[in-house]
Design a protein around this motif. Structure first.
Motif, PDB file in Angstrom:
ATOM      1  N   LEU A1704     -18.688 -87.019 -17.771  1.00 27.45           N
ATOM      2  CA  LEU A1704     -19.722 -87.394 -18.736  1.00 27.45           C
ATOM      3  C   LEU A1704     -19.468 -88.792 -19.280  1.00 27.45           C
ATOM      4  O   LEU A1704     -20.401 -89.585 -19.470  1.00 27.45           O
ATOM      5  N   LEU A1705     -18.189 -89.123 -19.529  1.00 22.79           N
ATOM      6  CA  LEU A1705     -17.849 -90.438 -20.060  1.00 22.79           C
ATOM      7  C   LEU A1705     -17.980 -91.543 -19.022  1.00 22.79           C
ATOM      8  O   LEU A1705     -17.973 -92.727 -19.392  1.00 22.79           O
ATOM      9  N   LEU A1706     -18.069 -91.179 -17.764  1.00 19.12           N
ATOM     10  CA  LEU A1706     -18.180 -92.186 -16.705  1.00 19.12           C
ATOM     11  C   LEU A1706     -19.550 -92.175 -16.035  1.00 19.12           C
ATOM     12  O   LEU A1706     -19.736 -92.837 -15.015  1.00 19.12           O
ATOM     13  N   ARG A1707     -20.503 -91.438 -16.621  1.00 25.96           N
ATOM     14  CA  ARG A1707     -21.831 -91.350 -16.010  1.00 25.96           C
ATOM     15  C   ARG A1707     -22.888 -91.564 -17.078  1.00 25.96           C
ATOM     16  O   ARG A1707     -23.104 -90.717 -17.945  1.00 25.96           O
ATOM     17  N   LYS A1708     -23.517 -92.703 -17.002  1.00 28.54           N
ATOM     18  CA  LYS A1708     -24.515 -93.066 -18.000  1.00 28.54           C
ATOM     19  C   LYS A1708     -25.749 -92.184 -17.907  1.00 28.54           C
ATOM     20  O   LYS A1708     -26.388 -91.881 -18.918  1.00 28.54           O
ATOM     21  N   ASP A1709     -26.095 -91.752 -16.691  1.00 31.04           N
ATOM     22  CA  ASP A1709     -27.304 -90.963 -16.524  1.00 31.04           C
ATOM     23  C   ASP A1709     -27.169 -89.569 -17.107  1.00 31.04           C
ATOM     24  O   ASP A1709     -28.172 -88.875 -17.289  1.00 31.04           O
ATOM     25  N   MET A1710     -25.940 -89.139 -17.404  1.00 27.03           N
ATOM     26  CA  MET A1710     -25.726 -87.803 -17.953  1.00 27.03           C
ATOM     27  C   MET A1710     -25.733 -87.787 -19.476  1.00 27.03           C
ATOM     28  O   MET A1710     -25.701 -86.717 -20.078  1.00 27.03           O
ATOM     29  N   CYS A1711     -25.727 -88.944 -20.095  1.00 29.44           N
ATOM     30  CA  CYS A1711     -25.656 -89.013 -21.560  1.00 29.44           C
ATOM     31  C   CYS A1711     -27.061 -89.070 -22.134  1.00 29.44           C
ATOM     32  O   CYS A1711     -27.601 -90.155 -22.412  1.00 29.44           O
ATOM     33  N   SER A1712     -27.675 -87.919 -22.282  1.00 34.46           N
ATOM     34  CA  SER A1712     -29.017 -87.825 -22.853  1.00 34.46           C
ATOM     35  C   SER A1712     -29.117 -86.550 -23.672  1.00 34.46           C
ATOM     36  O   SER A1712     -28.245 -85.672 -23.611  1.00 34.46           O
ATOM     37  N   TRP A1713     -30.192 -86.460 -24.450  1.00 35.84           N
ATOM     38  CA  TRP A1713     -30.383 -85.303 -25.324  1.00 35.84           C
ATOM     39  C   TRP A1713     -30.530 -84.021 -24.512  1.00 35.84           C
ATOM     40  O   TRP A1713     -29.910 -82.996 -24.817  1.00 35.84           O
ATOM     41  N   SER A1714     -31.337 -84.085 -23.462  1.00 34.19           N
ATOM     42  CA  SER A1714     -31.564 -82.874 -22.660  1.00 34.19           C
ATOM     43  C   SER A1714     -30.290 -82.438 -21.953  1.00 34.19           C
ATOM     44  O   SER A1714     -30.017 -81.244 -21.822  1.00 34.19           O
ATOM     45  N   LYS A1715     -29.487 -83.388 -21.499  1.00 31.60           N
ATOM     46  CA  LYS A1715     -28.234 -83.014 -20.843  1.00 31.60           C
ATOM     47  C   LYS A1715     -27.271 -82.382 -21.851  1.00 31.60           C
ATOM     48  O   LYS A1715     -26.499 -81.481 -21.493  1.00 31.60           O
ATOM     49  N   GLY A1716     -27.310 -82.857 -23.095  1.00 27.74           N
ATOM     50  CA  GLY A1716     -26.494 -82.216 -24.128  1.00 27.74           C
ATOM     51  C   GLY A1716     -26.872 -80.764 -24.315  1.00 27.74           C
ATOM     52  O   GLY A1716     -25.999 -79.897 -24.493  1.00 27.74           O
ATOM     53  N   MET A1717     -28.174 -80.471 -24.274  1.00 26.76           N
ATOM     54  CA  MET A1717     -28.607 -79.078 -24.398  1.00 26.76           C
ATOM     55  C   MET A1717     -28.161 -78.257 -23.186  1.00 26.76           C
ATOM     56  O   MET A1717     -27.735 -77.104 -23.325  1.00 26.76           O
ATOM     57  N   GLN A1718     -28.237 -78.848 -21.996  1.00 27.51           N
ATOM     58  CA  GLN A1718     -27.765 -78.142 -20.804  1.00 27.51           C
ATOM     59  C   GLN A1718     -26.283 -77.814 -20.916  1.00 27.51           C
ATOM     60  O   GLN A1718     -25.842 -76.698 -20.598  1.00 27.51           O
ATOM     61  N   ILE A1719     -25.505 -78.785 -21.371  1.00 34.25           N
ATOM     62  CA  ILE A1719     -24.053 -78.566 -21.475  1.00 34.25           C
ATOM     63  C   ILE A1719     -23.765 -77.463 -22.481  1.00 34.25           C
ATOM     64  O   ILE A1719     -22.920 -76.586 -22.254  1.00 34.25           O
ATOM     65  N   ARG A1720     -24.450 -77.491 -23.619  1.00 35.33           N
ATOM     66  CA  ARG A1720     -24.201 -76.462 -24.630  1.00 35.33           C
ATOM     67  C   ARG A1720     -24.585 -75.078 -24.109  1.00 35.33           C
ATOM     68  O   ARG A1720     -23.911 -74.084 -24.393  1.00 35.33           O
ATOM     69  N   TYR A1721     -25.655 -75.022 -23.342  1.00 31.11           N
ATOM     70  CA  TYR A1721     -26.025 -73.734 -22.748  1.00 31.11           C
ATOM     71  C   TYR A1721     -24.952 -73.269 -21.768  1.00 31.11           C
ATOM     72  O   TYR A1721     -24.555 -72.095 -21.750  1.00 31.11           O
ATOM     73  N   ASN A1722     -24.478 -74.189 -20.939  1.00 33.64           N
ATOM     74  CA  ASN A1722     -23.438 -73.825 -19.970  1.00 33.64           C
ATOM     75  C   ASN A1722     -22.168 -73.360 -20.674  1.00 33.64           C
ATOM     76  O   ASN A1722     -21.522 -72.400 -20.259  1.00 33.64           O
ATOM     77  N   VAL A1723     -21.805 -74.059 -21.760  1.00 28.97           N
ATOM     78  CA  VAL A1723     -20.619 -73.657 -22.515  1.00 28.97           C
ATOM     79  C   VAL A1723     -20.821 -72.277 -23.128  1.00 28.97           C
ATOM     80  O   VAL A1723     -19.901 -71.448 -23.164  1.00 28.97           O
ATOM     81  N   ILE A1748     -17.844 -79.517 -26.260  1.00 24.22           N
ATOM     82  CA  ILE A1748     -18.893 -79.037 -27.165  1.00 24.22           C
ATOM     83  C   ILE A1748     -19.298 -80.141 -28.138  1.00 24.22           C
ATOM     84  O   ILE A1748     -20.490 -80.388 -28.376  1.00 24.22           O
ATOM     85  N   GLN A1749     -18.306 -80.822 -28.694  1.00 24.27           N
ATOM     86  CA  GLN A1749     -18.617 -81.892 -29.641  1.00 24.27           C
ATOM     87  C   GLN A1749     -19.320 -83.060 -28.963  1.00 24.27           C
ATOM     88  O   GLN A1749     -20.200 -83.694 -29.567  1.00 24.27           O
ATOM     89  N   ALA A1750     -18.974 -83.353 -27.728  1.00 25.20           N
ATOM     90  CA  ALA A1750     -19.672 -84.414 -27.008  1.00 25.20           C
ATOM     91  C   ALA A1750     -21.135 -84.031 -26.774  1.00 25.20           C
ATOM     92  O   ALA A1750     -22.043 -84.872 -26.912  1.00 25.20           O
ATOM     93  N   ALA A1751     -21.388 -82.761 -26.441  1.00 27.46           N
ATOM     94  CA  ALA A1751     -22.763 -82.306 -26.262  1.00 27.46           C
ATOM     95  C   ALA A1751     -23.527 -82.355 -27.582  1.00 27.46           C
ATOM     96  O   ALA A1751     -24.708 -82.756 -27.625  1.00 27.46           O
ATOM     97  N   GLN A1752     -22.875 -81.964 -28.668  1.00 29.36           N
ATOM     98  CA  GLN A1752     -23.530 -82.063 -29.978  1.00 29.36           C
ATOM     99  C   GLN A1752     -23.819 -83.512 -30.340  1.00 29.36           C
ATOM    100  O   GLN A1752     -24.849 -83.821 -30.929  1.00 29.36           O
ATOM    101  N   LEU A1753     -22.881 -84.395 -29.986  1.00 24.41           N
ATOM    102  CA  LEU A1753     -23.078 -85.818 -30.267  1.00 24.41           C
ATOM    103  C   LEU A1753     -24.303 -86.358 -29.545  1.00 24.41           C
ATOM    104  O   LEU A1753     -24.987 -87.251 -30.055  1.00 24.41           O
ATOM    105  N   LEU A1754     -24.586 -85.831 -28.373  1.00 18.10           N
ATOM    106  CA  LEU A1754     -25.775 -86.274 -27.645  1.00 18.10           C
ATOM    107  C   LEU A1754     -27.064 -85.788 -28.298  1.00 18.10           C
ATOM    108  O   LEU A1754     -28.128 -86.379 -28.077  1.00 18.10           O
ATOM    109  N   GLN A1755     -26.980 -84.752 -29.104  1.00 18.83           N
ATOM    110  CA  GLN A1755     -28.191 -84.145 -29.651  1.00 18.83           C
ATOM    111  C   GLN A1755     -28.458 -84.469 -31.113  1.00 18.83           C
ATOM    112  O   GLN A1755     -29.582 -84.331 -31.571  1.00 18.83           O
ATOM    113  N   VAL A1756     -27.436 -84.883 -31.856  1.00 18.06           N
ATOM    114  CA  VAL A1756     -27.653 -85.126 -33.283  1.00 18.06           C
ATOM    115  C   VAL A1756     -28.418 -86.424 -33.493  1.00 18.06           C
ATOM    116  O   VAL A1756     -28.528 -87.265 -32.604  1.00 18.06           O
TER     117      VAL A1756
END
Length: 1855
Positions: A1704-1723, A1748-1756
């Motif tokens: 996630l830290l090395l992929r710019k295309d993955m750092c978005s609000w929707s991806k944060g929701m996907q990650i939280r669902y997967n977790v 989890i905190q990184a996914a929340q950071l994408l959504q707040v």
């Protein structure tokens, strides 16, 4: 759709700007065809009218949508043009702090001028094995792609790094080489990768220099070929260099430096080894002071010199050669200081004994006079004669500089050759990756020959680049079967032809160099004549005849012709070279060998290198004509040839391009200068790549991606099962112009701008859908609210109206009743009020009327009197007024008349002169006189009246005056009386004053008395109150002190508890750290051990030594050695020849702490041994004396033995009879009986079988009793039997208590006889039953048991009495302590508070000190007891040994012969099984083979009980322990450990195998603990299990070895887990859309990322969960401990979280609000899995917290300061670098999302600046938590375990 249709209102465009290059603006109205002006609104708020070019009518460039800005690949932009590229690079560089960007196949790298944490080994590991498009752009991604293609395509690769000076080319090349060195490793132990990296400091020191643009600018080009073997490991490298800037050796521009090595030498001149070089400050030398900048800020040349020397040493350049290099370099510096003096215009001389030349000659080892002569002369050779001609001062200076440049160039080539020799490998090279670090396009104010060559090379590279890009485009179109149309791209072949073709610039230059009198001017004229007006790319400057202009692909460059011929010739006088070749300094002639030898130790053909800076020297052999031809080889010719070789090499490889950009000229970090960036983008070909891409179909989508992204633009009826046809149908409707797109086999190709148009349609559709949804939802919500309010209102109205109706009816009733009441009440009140008023009115009227009548009378009387007074007063006043008025009037009349008379007089005087006037005046005069006469008479009358009144008034005044006089006299009399009375009053006042004084004095005295009384009273009250207050204060202080004491005690308790908790936590942390360190050491040890085994195997294969057979282990092998003794015993025994030849290889690394502990322990044991020896000597005499007393016992004992022997023989004979009868019965049944009788169902057979069963049961009962008694006897024997130190495994514990209880020596002797007889039992035959006198053994055992039980009972009784006495003493001491504490407390209460606290503290300290001393005394006592018991052990062992000798002497030979000598082996039923397994020594290898090496885990795990192999091994160990066979125990354990290691080495990649043996190793370890006999491990045992404990050996050290083995297996299990999970994690956790439709696929560039659509073979979250289920089920099937399963699960979840977060830290295309929701669902799904498996308390969820905190950071929300505060408090598990990285990478997927502002990120950084955390960006995905193995006893009884036949263990028998 036409392009002009996109220019609508609010569309954003780019317009040219002189300052910012391009500026953004917004259309204020729609553009219509034919408009000449566009109304624009700039971003700074201004409006602008932008006029279109009337000729081209080109519209400004459209701006890309915001969601496309900041893309990783520039080709992903819908609009591909210069402003879009520039803006995208600027946004990534400034806002996101990203320095790498893809542009198709090119990696654009912008120099940040700042150290970034993105090159660590963790980043290398993250990029290793990844596809190039799956990660963010990075130099490591390019290197990985090259490495992967080399291995996959079997094709050599090249990485071409280019850019301006200071753009970071060299650094990028170094990082690429570092990546190869890290990822591939070397094939040998010579560390080739370190040598490859070590070549950089050397090449930088001799080839880099400071320029105005860069402090470490490479002044040469280099191409490094890194060689790989067939396994793609580095085996060597080779370097080629190009165009060294030799002119820098002799000249430097302002603010520049010479090469670094010269300044490093000058800085190190004071070193002892450099004294001979006679160097000094750099400003003392002409060649180093010209630039005026000898020092680079932040660079220590002395340290750099040390690094250079260290690198030379690493590359094998010896100290002597290094000093030779430094001598030559110092000689060049001294040569530059050689000065010439002019003799005349054509000759010059050098001053005699010139110091610089003398030093140069000494250092070079040449003759001074000869060198001096040839520096001032030259030799001319003609066809007939040879002339020596003097040269001018200028020519001599140039010749000196040419010689210095030539020497430096030769030295440079020599160093490069030696570096190549060091990097050369003897192993055959399979493939290579070349890294080309070459200069970029250059243009300066003055451009010379060097810039011409550089730009020529860049023209060739650009052509190759264009052709490669064009080729890739063509291949892509052909692959997709797209109609191929030629793309018009810039072909720079005409420019290359202008330079290198026949009669080109280089040809003319070489031709001019051959001319005797050729000059730069004549060459320039030839250029003008040949190319001017004939070639469009060649121009002549207007104001110069010594320059020319070439139109390069990047820009026009003007070259100055001056110096071209000299630099191309590179003339060096041959005589000077001969002088240097004749040098006594051996290294110098090596530099001037022929080209074939100077190029490389190999051949020039093999390496393909031709140094560009090398001046051809005269060959050692050949004719003069050949020499002349060699000297005619110019620098341009060499450069052209080497460039052709380079292009051939590059064309034979797959190229990868890195373009380095310099963002600004001031080296400011993260500062972007648009002008400079655009220049470099144009020069490096990035914009050309964009133009080629834009000319075709730059945007490419797969059908599935297109369908997923633009599904919203389709209707339900348009969606078909065939995705390809669906996309075709939709595109035909959306884009009418079919030329704007093409359909390929797997992709859709779009023209530039079409994706932006589709994105606009998609955004409009989504916006319309959002509006419609919002409209519908808002309407529904409002309707729902309205209906709810309406219903509530109707209900309220109904109730209110009913209530109002009831209230109204009640009101009406009350009103009617009230009206009636009011009527009568009002009537009564009115009547009563009327009567009262009437009577009151009558009374008031009577009084009022009388009052009014009296008032009227008084008024009339007053008025009458007033009228009289008024009459008189008014009369008087009227008269007075009249008089005054009359007087005034008269006076006025008089005055007026006088005035009028005077006027009249004047008139009369005037008129007197006229008769007529007088006549007029006399008219009427008589009448007037008569009137005046009457008036006078009337006034006389009035005067008389007034006089009369005055007389009356005088009379009245006289009477009143007399009255007043009488009153005055009367008043005077009264005044005298008043004076008399006043005198009396004064006297009375004096008396009163006296009385008052007395009164005041009395009052003052009274007051003073009262004041004193009050004061005394107050003082008394104050004293009382103060005493009360003091008392209160004392009470409060007392309470406070008591409270303080309580609080202090509480605080001390809490503090101690906190300290205890903290210390416990710290100890736990230290324990975990130590455990982690230890486990890491074990891991490293196992790795080295495997490496050692591999090396031995390789050596075995190389030497072809046959593998010897198994070697038995020496039985005297010590058991006290560390765990490393057993680590590779089998390997060592199998390779004995190797071990004898190389004894050093046998040594393995030891843990130094363990070694020191063992050394200390050995010292202590030696000391104890000495003490015991002394004690033994003292007690020898006692033992000798005891022998005499024991001589009488054997005779009695002999009689008993004879009696017992007879009894035993009788029993044996009965047993034999029974056995014979049984055999006869069986024989009779088998021989005589008929078949039907002896059949299994026959009655006779059943009767016989019943008899046989009964006999067998009886026999079994007897055997069971015998075995029970024998086991007791054996246990007593083991307690008494002496043990030899050499044959014991460990310090086995002897039952000292039983031995000590045998006070009588005879008793000891009897026990010994019985034990001796028992010891002979194993020699008996195992197949005979009850022939050895078991009953006698039973009898003897019972006697011994009775004695022991009696002694034990007595000892227990004594111990209980002692314990009771000790408890009574302890109770008494506690009572005394209690009394003392009470007394002390009473004393403390009487003390002041301060003393009380101090006393309590002192008491506490004293108490603790006493307790500490008591504990120390107890510890010393225990130590003494231990030492005493050890001494007694030794003494008793020796005594028993001596007794054995004495008893053997006293036993007769007959007795010995009569004793049984054959062992007994009694087969038992299952119920009699003792939990031991017996095997023969020779079957050990078979046991290990069947149970470990060839065992299939799956069958065992499914069909048998978990841990069965561990139980079997332990039962075998138990039997060896039972036999007291230490060699067997040691051999079995060692074979077991090594066999497990061998299995894991062979099948270490199989999860089931590793899990199976981890479970069994742990179970084996638990069994060793459970049955060790230690109390701590026996708490949960049954009584039967306690009977199975080991009795002879303490296997604690083997437990440690097994624990280490379990740790190694666990680490291997984690590695296997990681290898299995690694490919699934990124795809399943990040890329796959678990919630479909949440995040659409963004447009991507040329490098496609892994699709998030779940295709076949794509891992999803379900794949991860299935794999986790598989892991968990296997672990449970193998019976692994629950605690260990939790640790494995925790480790698995940590791997999942760390790998996901790192990607996630090395992929710019993955750092978005929707991806944060996907990650939280997967977790959440992973947490649900934990709950299902009941593993929530395993700590696995906590390892996912950073993710989890990184996914929340994408959504707040990320806007306000409150949001920043919330983020800082929320992201506690993330480091500051990770938080900032996520915010920088945050990318909107849709237009509805917003980017994170730079100011918000800075706010976050400011708030987190005080946080102390790791600067590391990525998590350590390879981290393994330290593992522990909690003791888990088994409830399984060993005697109940069944051994299946499938294991092939029939050779094992139960005991």
């Amino acid at each position: 759709m036409a392009a002009s249709e996109l220019y609508t209102k609010f569309a954003r465009v780019w317009i040219p700007d002189p300052e910012e290059v391009w500026k953004s603006a917004e259309l204020l109205k729609d553009y219509k065809p034919g408009d000449k002006v566009l109304l624009l609104h700039l971003e700074e708020g201004k409006d602008l009218e932008y006029r279109l070019d009337p000729k081209t009518k080109e519209l400004p460039h459209l701006r890309n949508p915001d969601i496309l800005v900041g893309e990783n690949d520039l080709t992903a932009l819908s609009y591909l043009h210069e402003p879009a590229v520039l803006h995208n690079l600027r946004v990534r560089f400034i806002d996101s702090k990203l320095i790498y960007t893809y542009c198709g196949i090119v990696l654009v790298a912008i120099n940040p001028y700042e150290q970034l944490p993105i090159y660590g080994e963790d980043i290398i590991n993250a990029y290793s094995g990844q596809n190039m498009g799956d990660m963010d752009p990075h130099i490591f991604a390019v290197a990985e792609e090259a490495y992967k293609q080399m291995a996959r395509d079997e094709r050599n690769q090249s990485i071409i790094v280019s850019g301006e000076s200071g753009a970071g080319k060299t650094v990028s090349a170094k990082y690429a080489m570092r990546y190869f060195a890290t990822v591939s490793g070397s094939a040998s132990e010579a560390n080739v990768e370190e040598k490859v990296l070590a070549s950089n400091p050397i090449m930088e020191s001799i080839g880099n220099a400071k320029t105005t643009r860069n402090d470490n600018s490479s002044r040469f080009g280099k191409y490094i070929e890194i060689g790989f073997d067939k396994r793609y490991r580095i085996i060597g490298a080779n370097m080629r260099t190009y165009l060294l800037e030799k002119s820098r050796v002799v000249f430097q521009a302002e603010e520049e430096r010479n090469y670094h090595i010269f300044y490093q030498l000058c800085a190190s001149a004071k070193l002892p080894e450099f004294k001979m070089l006679r160097l000094g400050n750099a400003n003392n030398f002409h060649y180093t002071k010209q630039g005026g900048s000898p020092v680079i800020e932040g660079v220590d040349d002395t340290k750099e010199m040390a690094h250079t020397r260290q690198a030379c040493t690493l590359l094998g350049i010896s100290e002597s050669y290094q000093m030779g290099i430094f001598r030559i370099l110092a000689g060049i510096l001294h040569l530059g200081n050689v000065a010439f003096t002019s003799r005349d215009s054509d000759s010059c001389t050098i001053p005699p004994k010139h110091e610089p030349l003398s030093i140069f000659s000494d250092l070079m080892g040449v003759d001074y006079e000869e060198m001096c002569h040839w520096l001032c002369h030259r030799k001319l050779v003609t066809a007939t004669e040879t002339y020596i001609k003097p040269i001018s001062k200028l020519q001599a200076t140039n010749a000196r500089d040419a010689l210095a440049k030539h020497i430096y160039a030769k030295l440079f080539s020599w160093i490069v050759d030696h570096v190549n020799q060091a990097l050369h490998s003897a192993v055959k090279q399979h493939s290579f990756i070349g890294v080309l670090d070459i200069y970029g396009f250059e243009t300066f104010e003055i451009n010379s020959f060097e810039q011409f060559c550089i730009n020529y090379a860049n023209e060739k590279l650009q052509q190759q680049f264009n052709m490669h890009v064009f080729k890739l485009e063509q291949e892509e179109y052909m692959k997709e079967q797209i109609p191929w149309t030629l793309i018009d791209f810039y072909d720079n072949q005409p420019c290359i032809n202008l330079i290198e073709s026949k009669l080109g610039i280089l040809d003319l230059l070489d031709e001019e160099c051959k001319m005797p009198k050729g000059t730069d001017d004549t060459w320039a004229q030839k250029l003008y004549n040949t190319h001017l007006n004939k070639c469009a790319l060649f121009e002549k400057p207007r104001l110069s005849n010594k320059a020319f202009i070439i139109q390069h692909f990047a820009d026009k460059v003007e070259y100055q012709c001056e110096g071209f011929l000299e630099k191309n010739k590179d003339t060096v006088f041959e005589e000077q070279i001969k002088v240097l070749k004749s040098s006594k300094f051996k290294m110098l002639p090596e530099l001037f060998q022929d080209d074939e030898k100077a190029i490389s130790p190999t051949s020039a053909t093999s390496s393909g290198r031709t140094p560009l800076t090398r001046t051809p020297a005269k060959p050692t052999k050949g004719r003069p004509g050949q020499t002349a031809k060699e000297h005619k080889k110019t620098v341009g010719h060499q450069f052209r040839n080497s460039l052709h070789l380079l292009m051939e090499t590059l064309n034979a490889t797959t190229p990868h391009y890195v373009r380095c950009i310099k963002p600004n000229d001031f080296k400011f970090p993260f500062t972007f200068d648009e002008k400079r960036a655009v220049q470099q983008l144009r020069a490096c070909g990035v914009l050309e790549t964009i133009r080629i891409s834009a000319a075709g179909f730059p945007s490419r989508w797969t059908y599935q991606e297109f369908f997923s992204r633009y599904r919203v633009l389709m209707k339900q009826k348009d969606v078909l099962s065939d995705r390809k046809q669906t996309c075709k149908n939709v595109l035909e409707k959306l884009i009418l112009d079919k030329d704007k797109y093409q359909f390929g086999k797997t992709k859709i190709f779009f023209r530039a701008g079409q994706v932006a148009y589709l994105e606009k349609l998609r955004a409009d559709k989504l916006r319309a859908a959002c509006i419609r949804i919002q409209k519908t939802i808002r309407g529904w919500l409002l309707r729902k609210k309205y209906l709810r309010m309406r219903k509530a209102a109707i209900t309220v109205q109904r109730h209110v109206r009913g209530y109002q109706a009831r209230c109204y009816a009640k009101f009406l009733r009350r009103t009617k009743a009230a009206t009636i009441i009011q009527k009568y009440w009002r009537m009564y009140i009115a009547r009563r009020r009327y009567k009262i008023r009437r009577s009151a009115t009558i009374i008031l009227q009577s009084y009022l009327r009388g009052y009014l009548a009296r008032n009227r009378y008084r008024k009339m009387l007053r008025e009458h009197k007033a009228v009289i007074i008024q009459k008189w007063v008014r009369g008087w006043l009227a008269r007075m007024h009249y008089r005054r008025s009359t007087q005034a009037i008269i006076y006025l009349q008089c005055c007026f008349r006088r005035m009028m008379a005077k006027r009249e007089l004047k008139k009369l005087k005037i008129e007197a002169r006229s008769v007529e006037r007088y006549k007029k005046l006399h008219i009427g005069m008589e009448n007037k006189i008569m009137q005046l006469q009457r008036k006078v008479d009337e006034q006389n009358k009035d005067y008389k009246c007034l006089m009369e009144k005055l007389t009356n008034l005088e009379g009245i005044y006289t009477s009143e005056t007399e009255k007043l006089r009488s009153d005055l006299e009367r008043l005077q009399l009264s005044e005298e009386e008043a004076k008399i009375a006043t005198g009396r009053v004064l006297s009375l006042q004096e008396e009163i004053a006296k009385l008052r004084k007395d009164l005041e004095q009395t009052q003052s005295e009274k007051k003073s008395i009262e004041e004193r009384a009050d004061k005394y009273k107050q003082e008394t009250e104050q004293l009382v109150s103060s005493l009360k207050e003091e008392n209160t204060l004392l009470k409060q202080e007392k309470e406070a002190l008591n409270h303080l004491i309580v609080e202090q005690a509480k605080e001390m308790t809490e503090t101690m508890e906190k300290k205890l908790v903290e210390e416990t936590k710290q100890l736990e942390l230290d324990l975990n750290d130590e455990r982690l360190r230890y486990q890491n050491l074990l891991n490293e040890f196992s790795r080295l051990e495997e490496r050692y085994d591999d090396l031995k195997e390789e050596m075995t294969l190389m030497v072809n030594v046959p593998k010897p057979g198994h070697k038995r282990t020496d039985s005297t092998h010590s058991s006290n050695e560390s765990e490393y003794t057993f680590s590779s015993e089998i390997a060592e025994t199998e390779d004995m020849p190797l071990r004898t030849e190389e004894p050093s290889e046998k040594k393995v690394p030891l843990d130094m702490s363990l070694f020191l502990k063992l050394q200390k322990r050995v010292t202590e044991l030696e000391q104890e041994k000495q003490v015991m020896q002394d004690e033994l000597d003292r007690k020898e005499e006692q033992v000798l004396r005891s022998k005499a007393k024991e001589e009488e016992r054997p005779q009695i004992r002999g009689a008993e033995l004879e009696y017992e022997s007879l009894k035993r023989q009788e029993l044996e004979s009965e047993n034999k009879k029974l056995k014979n009868e049984l055999n006869e019965l069986r024989k009779a049944l088998s021989e005589k009986s008929a078949p039907e009788v002896t059949a299994p169902g026959a009655p006779a057979y059943r009767v016989l079988m019943e008899q046989l069963t009964s006999v067998s049961e009886e026999l079994d009962v007897r055997k069971e009793e015998v075995l029970i008694l024998r086991s007791q006897l054996v246990s007593q024997k083991e307690a008494i039997q002496p043990k030899d130190d050499k044959n014991t495994m460990t310090d086995s514990t002897i039952l000292l208590e039983d031995v000590q209880k045998m006070k009588d020596k005879g008793e000891i002797a009897q026990a010994y006889i019985g034990l001796k007889e028992t010891n002979r039992l194993p020699a008996m035959d195992c197949h005979e039953l009850n022939e050895d006198g078991e009953l006698w053994l039973v009898y003897e055992g019972l006697k011994q048991a009775n004695r022991l039980l009696e002694s034990q009972l007595q000892s227990q009784k004594r111990s209980h009495e002692n314990e009771a006495e000790a408890l009574r003493g302890e109770i008494q001491s506690l009572k005394e302590e209690n009394n003392r504490q009470q007394q002390l407390l009473a004393q403390n209460l009487q003390l002041p508070p301060e003393a009380r606290i101090e006393a309590s503290l002192q008491h506490e300290i004293t108490r603790l000190t006493n307790e500490n001393l008591d504990l120390m005394e107890q510890l010393e006592k225990q130590d003494k007891t231990v030492r005493k018991l050890k001494k007694q052990l030794k003494v008793f062992a020796k005594k028993i040994g001596e007794l054995e000798v004495g008893q053997m002497e006293n036993i007769s030979p007959g007795q010995i012969i009569d004793e049984p000598i054959r062992p007994v082996n009694i087969p038992r039923k299952e119920k009699d099984f003792q939990g031991m397994l017996e095997y023969k020594k020779e079957d050990e290898q078979k046991l290990v083979k069947n149970l470990i090496l060839e065992l299939k885990p799956r069958g065992v795990a499914v069909n048998l009980i978990p841990g069965l192999p561990a139980y079997i091994l332990f039962m075998c160990v138990r039997h060896a322990d039972y036999l007291n066979d230490d060699q067997k125990v040691r051999s079995l354990l060692t074979s077991t450990i090594n066999s497990i290691k061998k299995v894991l080495k062979k099948r270490g990649d199989d999860f089931e195998t590793v899990s199976f043996w981890l479970s069994n190793t742990c179970r084996f370890l638990h069994c060793l603990k459970q049955y060790s006999g230690e109390e701590g491990f026996m708490k949960h045992n049954t009584s039967r299990q306690n009977e199975h404990c080991l009795t002879n050996f303490d296997l604690a050290e083997y437990r440690q070895v097994l624990s280490d083995l379990a740790i190694q297996i666990y680490q291997q299990l984690v590695r296997v887990l990681e290898n299995i999970l690694q490919p699934m994690i990124v795809s399943g956790m990040l890329e796959h859309e678990t919630i479909q439709g949440v995040s659409g696929v963004k447009p991507t560039g040329l490098r496609k990322r892994t699709s998030s659509i779940a295709d076949e073979g794509t891992y999803t979250l379900d794949s991860i969960l299935r794999q986790l289920n598989s892991f968990h089920s296997v672990l449970c099937q193998h019976g692994m401990d629950p605690e260990l399963i939790k640790q494995v699960v925790k480790q698995m979840f940590y791997i999942v979280g760390a790998v996901t977060l790192n990607n996630l830290l090395l992929r710019k295309d993955m750092c978005s609000w929707s991806k944060g929701m996907q990650i939280r669902y997967n977790v959440s799904q992973l947490e649900e899995w934990l709950r299902d498996k009941n593993l929530m308390n395993s700590g696995a969820k906590e390892t996912l917290e950073p993710l989890i905190q990184a996914a929340q950071l994408l959504q707040v929300k990320k806007k306000t300061d409150d949001d920043a505060e919330a983020i800082c408090s929320m992201c506690s598990a993330l480091t500051t670098a990770q938080i900032v990285k996520v915010l920088n990478l945050y990318t909107p997927v849709n237009e509805f999302e917003e980017r994170v502002s730079v100011s918000f990120i800075r706010t976050i950084q400011m708030r987190l600046r005080d946080r102390k955390d790791s600067p590391q960006l990525l998590m350590d995905a390879k981290h393994i938590f330290p593992v522990t193995f909690p003791f888990n006893p088994s409830s399984l009884a060993l005697e109940t375990i069944q051994i299946p036949a499938s294991l092939g263990l029939g050779f094992i028998s139960r005991v």
